[in-house]
Design a protein around this motif. Structure first.
Motif, PDB file in Angstrom:
ATOM      1  N   MET A   1      20.884  17.971 -18.538  1.00 22.91           N
ATOM      2  CA  MET A   1      22.185  17.461 -18.911  1.00 22.91           C
ATOM      3  C   MET A   1      22.780  17.836 -20.100  1.00 22.91           C
ATOM      4  SD  MET A   1      18.206  14.444 -20.064  1.00 22.91           S
ATOM      5  CE  MET A   1      19.086  13.899 -21.061  1.00 22.91           C
ATOM      6  N   ALA A   2      23.021  18.569 -20.026  1.00 20.82           N
ATOM      7  CA  ALA A   2      24.697  19.404 -20.273  1.00 20.82           C
ATOM      8  C   ALA A   2      25.605  18.711 -19.978  1.00 20.82           C
ATOM      9  CB  ALA A   2      24.038  20.468 -20.509  1.00 20.82           C
ATOM     10  N   HIS A   3      26.611  19.323 -21.128  1.00 17.14           N
ATOM     11  CA  HIS A   3      28.004  18.901 -20.246  1.00 17.14           C
ATOM     12  C   HIS A   3      27.694  17.681 -20.088  1.00 17.14           C
ATOM     13  CE1 HIS A   3      28.155  23.420 -20.175  1.00 17.14           C
ATOM     14  NE2 HIS A   3      27.369  22.962 -19.536  1.00 17.14           N
ATOM     15  N   GLY A   4      27.838  16.946 -20.833  1.00 18.27           N
ATOM     16  CA  GLY A   4      27.811  15.214 -20.973  1.00 18.27           C
ATOM     17  C   GLY A   4      27.337  14.397 -19.373  1.00 18.27           C
ATOM     18  N   ALA A   5      26.328  15.170 -18.941  1.00 22.25           N
ATOM     19  CA  ALA A   5      25.832  14.557 -17.558  1.00 22.25           C
ATOM     20  C   ALA A   5      24.802  13.361 -18.293  1.00 22.25           C
ATOM     21  CB  ALA A   5      24.836  16.219 -17.056  1.00 22.25           C
ATOM     22  N   LYS A   6      25.036  11.959 -16.763  1.00 19.79           N
ATOM     23  CA  LYS A   6      24.306  10.794 -17.025  1.00 19.79           C
ATOM     24  C   LYS A   6      23.266  11.387 -16.032  1.00 19.79           C
ATOM     25  CE  LYS A   6      26.965   7.273 -15.971  1.00 19.79           C
ATOM     26  NZ  LYS A   6      27.553   6.614 -15.709  1.00 19.79           N
ATOM     27  N   THR A   7      21.841  10.491 -16.161  1.00 24.34           N
ATOM     28  CA  THR A   7      20.915  11.670 -15.504  1.00 24.34           C
ATOM     29  C   THR A   7      20.034   9.796 -15.196  1.00 24.34           C
ATOM     30  OG1 THR A   7      20.682  13.276 -16.734  1.00 24.34           O
ATOM     31  CG2 THR A   7      18.456  12.155 -16.062  1.00 24.34           C
ATOM     32  N   TYR A   8      19.497   9.568 -14.110  1.00 19.35           N
ATOM     33  CA  TYR A   8      19.132   8.242 -13.321  1.00 19.35           C
ATOM     34  C   TYR A   8      17.490   9.128 -13.322  1.00 19.35           C
ATOM     35  CZ  TYR A   8      23.177   6.169 -12.881  1.00 19.35           C
ATOM     36  OH  TYR A   8      24.194   5.214 -12.986  1.00 19.35           O
ATOM     37  N   ILE A   9      16.642   8.211 -13.881  1.00 19.10           N
ATOM     38  CA  ILE A   9      14.932   8.520 -13.372  1.00 19.10           C
ATOM     39  C   ILE A   9      14.707   7.319 -11.734  1.00 19.10           C
ATOM     40  CG2 ILE A   9      13.115   8.580 -14.192  1.00 19.10           C
ATOM     41  CD1 ILE A   9      14.000   9.901 -16.853  1.00 19.10           C
ATOM     42  N   ALA A  10      13.943   8.067 -10.801  1.00 15.64           N
ATOM     43  CA  ALA A  10      14.309   6.890 -10.173  1.00 15.64           C
ATOM     44  C   ALA A  10      12.832   6.735 -10.260  1.00 15.64           C
ATOM     45  CB  ALA A  10      14.744   7.379  -8.872  1.00 15.64           C
ATOM     46  N   CYS A  11      12.065   5.603 -10.125  1.00 12.93           N
ATOM     47  CA  CYS A  11      10.607   5.412  -9.534  1.00 12.93           C
ATOM     48  C   CYS A  11      10.669   4.499  -9.639  1.00 12.93           C
ATOM     49  CB  CYS A  11      10.317   5.694 -11.333  1.00 12.93           C
ATOM     50  SG  CYS A  11       8.647   6.161 -11.214  1.00 12.93           S
ATOM     51  N   ARG A  12       8.681   4.347  -8.883  1.00  7.78           N
ATOM     52  CA  ARG A  12       8.357   2.798  -8.572  1.00  7.78           C
ATOM     53  C   ARG A  12       8.239   2.028  -9.977  1.00  7.78           C
ATOM     54  NH1 ARG A  12       3.480   4.758  -5.122  1.00  7.78           N
ATOM     55  NH2 ARG A  12       3.916   5.611  -6.775  1.00  7.78           N
ATOM     56  N   SER A  13       7.136   2.699 -11.135  1.00  5.18           N
ATOM     57  CA  SER A  13       6.683   2.583 -12.005  1.00  5.18           C
ATOM     58  C   SER A  13       7.599   1.915 -12.932  1.00  5.18           C
ATOM     59  CB  SER A  13       6.316   2.992 -12.578  1.00  5.18           C
ATOM     60  OG  SER A  13       5.546   2.618 -14.004  1.00  5.18           O
ATOM     61  N   LYS A  14       8.439   0.858 -13.250  1.00  7.79           N
ATOM     62  CA  LYS A  14       9.550   1.029 -14.992  1.00  7.79           C
ATOM     63  C   LYS A  14       9.395   1.304 -15.997  1.00  7.79           C
ATOM     64  CE  LYS A  14      13.210  -1.799 -16.538  1.00  7.79           C
ATOM     65  NZ  LYS A  14      13.701  -3.260 -17.029  1.00  7.79           N
ATOM     66  N   GLU A  15       7.311   0.505 -16.119  1.00  2.60           N
ATOM     67  CA  GLU A  15       6.920   1.584 -17.171  1.00  2.60           C
ATOM     68  C   GLU A  15       7.043   2.811 -17.728  1.00  2.60           C
ATOM     69  OE1 GLU A  15       5.487  -1.082 -15.117  1.00  2.60           O
ATOM     70  OE2 GLU A  15       6.367  -2.567 -16.593  1.00  2.60           O
ATOM     71  N   LYS A  16       6.173   3.626 -16.645  1.00  4.41           N
ATOM     72  CA  LYS A  16       6.548   4.681 -16.602  1.00  4.41           C
ATOM     73  C   LYS A  16       7.618   5.499 -16.810  1.00  4.41           C
ATOM     74  CE  LYS A  16       2.057   5.671 -14.126  1.00  4.41           C
ATOM     75  NZ  LYS A  16       1.527   5.929 -12.480  1.00  4.41           N
ATOM     76  N   ALA A  17       8.829   5.289 -15.795  1.00  5.16           N
ATOM     77  CA  ALA A  17      10.033   5.776 -16.250  1.00  5.16           C
ATOM     78  C   ALA A  17      10.623   6.222 -17.303  1.00  5.16           C
ATOM     79  CB  ALA A  17      11.113   5.113 -15.216  1.00  5.16           C
ATOM     80  N   GLU A  18      10.039   4.384 -18.260  1.00  3.40           N
ATOM     81  CA  GLU A  18      10.618   3.586 -19.567  1.00  3.40           C
ATOM     82  C   GLU A  18      10.483   5.015 -20.093  1.00  3.40           C
ATOM     83  OE1 GLU A  18      10.343  -0.362 -19.719  1.00  3.40           O
ATOM     84  OE2 GLU A  18      12.044  -0.134 -19.266  1.00  3.40           O
ATOM     85  N   ALA A  19       8.967   5.573 -19.654  1.00  2.00           N
ATOM     86  CA  ALA A  19       7.716   6.417 -20.684  1.00  2.00           C
ATOM     87  C   ALA A  19       9.236   7.705 -20.647  1.00  2.00           C
ATOM     88  CB  ALA A  19       6.943   6.551 -20.735  1.00  2.00           C
ATOM     89  N   ALA A  20       8.962   8.414 -19.543  1.00  2.00           N
ATOM     90  CA  ALA A  20       9.486   9.720 -19.607  1.00  2.00           C
ATOM     91  C   ALA A  20      11.259   8.964 -19.736  1.00  2.00           C
ATOM     92  CB  ALA A  20       9.583   9.538 -17.525  1.00  2.00           C
ATOM     93  N   MET A  21      11.901   8.842 -19.259  1.00  5.12           N
ATOM     94  CA  MET A  21      13.089   8.490 -20.349  1.00  5.12           C
ATOM     95  C   MET A  21      13.486   8.708 -21.773  1.00  5.12           C
ATOM     96  SD  MET A  21      14.475   5.303 -17.884  1.00  5.12           S
ATOM     97  CE  MET A  21      15.464   4.825 -18.795  1.00  5.12           C
ATOM     98  N   GLU A  22      12.040   8.142 -22.299  1.00  3.25           N
ATOM     99  CA  GLU A  22      12.198   8.631 -24.213  1.00  3.25           C
ATOM    100  C   GLU A  22      11.419   9.960 -24.220  1.00  3.25           C
ATOM    101  OE1 GLU A  22      12.971   5.662 -26.283  1.00  3.25           O
ATOM    102  OE2 GLU A  22      13.554   4.337 -24.639  1.00  3.25           O
ATOM    103  N   LYS A  23      10.892  10.395 -23.912  1.00  2.00           N
ATOM    104  CA  LYS A  23      10.710  11.956 -23.671  1.00  2.00           C
ATOM    105  C   LYS A  23      12.133  12.644 -23.802  1.00  2.00           C
ATOM    106  CE  LYS A  23       5.950  11.490 -22.626  1.00  2.00           C
ATOM    107  NZ  LYS A  23       4.739  12.569 -21.703  1.00  2.00           N
ATOM    108  N   LEU A  24      12.564  12.680 -23.010  1.00  2.31           N
ATOM    109  CA  LEU A  24      14.202  13.093 -22.778  1.00  2.31           C
ATOM    110  C   LEU A  24      14.500  12.783 -23.353  1.00  2.31           C
ATOM    111  CD1 LEU A  24      14.820  12.623 -18.581  1.00  2.31           C
ATOM    112  CD2 LEU A  24      14.910  14.601 -19.865  1.00  2.31           C
ATOM    113  N   LYS A  25      15.357  11.522 -24.077  1.00  9.78           N
ATOM    114  CA  LYS A  25      15.768  11.399 -25.164  1.00  9.78           C
ATOM    115  C   LYS A  25      15.652  11.586 -26.693  1.00  9.78           C
ATOM    116  CE  LYS A  25      17.223   7.222 -23.352  1.00  9.78           C
ATOM    117  NZ  LYS A  25      17.385   5.199 -23.602  1.00  9.78           N
TER     118      LYS A  25
END
Length: 67
Positions: A1-25
């Protein structure tokens, strides 16, 4: 996520993805993190996710697969 990279999390479960996204943020302080619906057991889902990513991005620099 360095250098201004845009990150996508691909997942079946939107809820699990959102939890992972919040941790990353929280850990990185970055906010350019996005959800991409993807179920690898469905060819239709794979095609849809690929088309969605192609519409949003002109290239993919790095792909991590968490198996």
């Amino acid at each position: 996520m360095a250098h201004g990279a845009k990150t996508y999390i691909a997942c079946r479960s939107k809820e699990k993805a959102e939890a992972a996204m919040e941790k990353l943020k929280t850990k990185t302080g970055k906010s350019d993190i996005h959800f991409l619906q993807l179920d690898l057991s469905s060819f239709e889902s794979i095609r849809k996710a690929a088309e969605e990513l192609k519409e949003k991005e002109s290239k993919l620099d790095v792909l991590f697969n968490n198996a």
